[in-house]
Scaffold this motif. Structure first.
Motif, mmCIF file in Angstrom:
data_model
loop_
_atom_site.group_PDB
_atom_site.id
_atom_site.type_symbol
_atom_site.label_atom_id
_atom_site.label_comp_id
_atom_site.label_asym_id
_atom_site.label_seq_id
_atom_site.Cartn_x
_atom_site.Cartn_y
_atom_site.Cartn_z
ATOM 1 N N GLU A 81 0.838 -1.206 0.000
ATOM 2 C CA GLU A 81 0.000 0.000 0.000
ATOM 3 C C GLU A 81 0.872 1.257 0.000
ATOM 4 O O GLU A 81 0.571 2.228 -0.698
ATOM 5 N N ALA A 84 2.238 1.627 -3.520
ATOM 6 C CA ALA A 84 1.222 2.119 -4.452
ATOM 7 C C ALA A 84 1.008 3.619 -4.300
ATOM 8 O O ALA A 84 0.816 4.321 -5.299
ATOM 9 N N SER A 85 1.071 4.098 -3.074
ATOM 10 C CA SER A 85 0.835 5.526 -2.857
ATOM 11 C C SER A 85 2.025 6.385 -3.291
ATOM 12 O O SER A 85 1.883 7.590 -3.446
ATOM 13 N N ILE A 87 4.217 5.382 -6.005
ATOM 14 C CA ILE A 87 4.713 4.699 -7.204
ATOM 15 C C ILE A 87 5.595 5.585 -8.081
ATOM 16 O O ILE A 87 6.524 5.104 -8.718
#
Length: 104
Positions: A81, A84-85, A87
């Motif tokens: 997570e 992803a935040s 990337i």
């Protein structure tokens, strides 16, 4: 164990990277002996996670995946997570290592 509380984010990701090199035929015994230490490392990983750079996230994920320590899964999800935040901070190698970690 002795120095775990003084580990910074670089020490934590280096530890996971090195732990990922434990040979598969030695893991069962390693887990029996070192499970309490690995659990402390997982807790500390959660604490330093916001300070990890893209390479650190990738290396931690890669090492955890290679080691195959089942209790690491929730921490890996949290690292995913975080990845992803952020990337946009990842280069090709960071992306490849993180993707491999989650594909295995």
């Amino acid at each position: 164990k002795r120095h775990g509380s003084s580990f910074n984010e670089i020490n934590v990701t280096t530890a996971w990277s090195q732990l990922g090199k434990v040979r598969s035929n030695e893991r069962a015994g390693f887990f029996r002996v070192e499970a309490p230490t690995l659990m402390l490392l997982l807790q500390h990983t959660g604490k330093v996670m916001p300070r990890l750079d893209a390479r650190g996230i990738a290396n931690a994920c890669y090492g955890m995946a290679r080691l195959g320590f089942e209790p690491a899964r929730p921490t890996m999800v949290s690292l995913g997570e975080e990845a992803a935040s952020r990337i946009g901070e990842f280069n090709a190698q960071n992306l490849a290592n993180t993707a491999w970690a989650f594909a295995t």
